[in-house]
Design a protein around this motif. Structure first.
Motif: not given
Length: 143
Positions: A21-39
């Motif tokens: 959930i924290t990684y998901h929250d980080a992606a949201l705060k950074l304006g990214m989708s979870d999958s874009a963040m993973v890549i």
């Protein structure tokens, strides 16, 4: 037959979910989708280029491929066929700038936390986590 999860296993599962959930929250705060963040995270952690197969994160291959196509269309990454059927993903200059403003911030936080642990704490954490994952995967495979 009923099964109950003991208190320590419940806590372990909760902590695992809280990390996700924290990684998901980080992606949201950074304006990214979870999958874009993973890549982006994966490509950055490999020094700016990696095999598509290195992106093992619990995200489906279809989701990763869809996000990869979007990042390519946005000029953030490029991909090329590598050694037969493998695909290699590279950060573009635009991708490097984006990574600096996004995933590098997350990596800095992770490094700061990890650096606050003793070498023994790091060793124990990694060893136990690795052992858990290996045994869990094996048992699920043989289920």
């Amino acid at each position: 037959m009923e099964f109950f999860v003991d208190a320590q296993m419940k806590r372990f599962n909760l902590l695992t979910k809280e990390i996700d959930i924290t990684y998901h929250d980080a992606a949201l705060k950074l304006g990214m989708s979870d999958s874009a963040m993973v890549i982006l995270y994966t490509v950055c952690s490999y020094g700016g280029e990696c095999l598509l197969s290195d992106m093992t994160s619990g995200v489906s291959k279809q989701t990763i491929n869809s996000a990869l196509r979007k990042l390519e269309a946005d000029g953030v990454v490029r991909s090329e066929v590598f050694e037969g059927r493998k695909k290699k993903v590279y950060l573009t200059e635009k991708g490097r700038r984006l990574a600096k403003d996004t995933v590098y911030r997350v990596i800095e936080i992770e490094n700061e936390i990890f650096a606050s642990w003793s070498d023994e704490e790091k060793r124990i954490y990694i060893e136990l986590t690795q052992r858990y994952v290996e045994v869990f995967k094996e048992k699920i495979k043989n289920m």
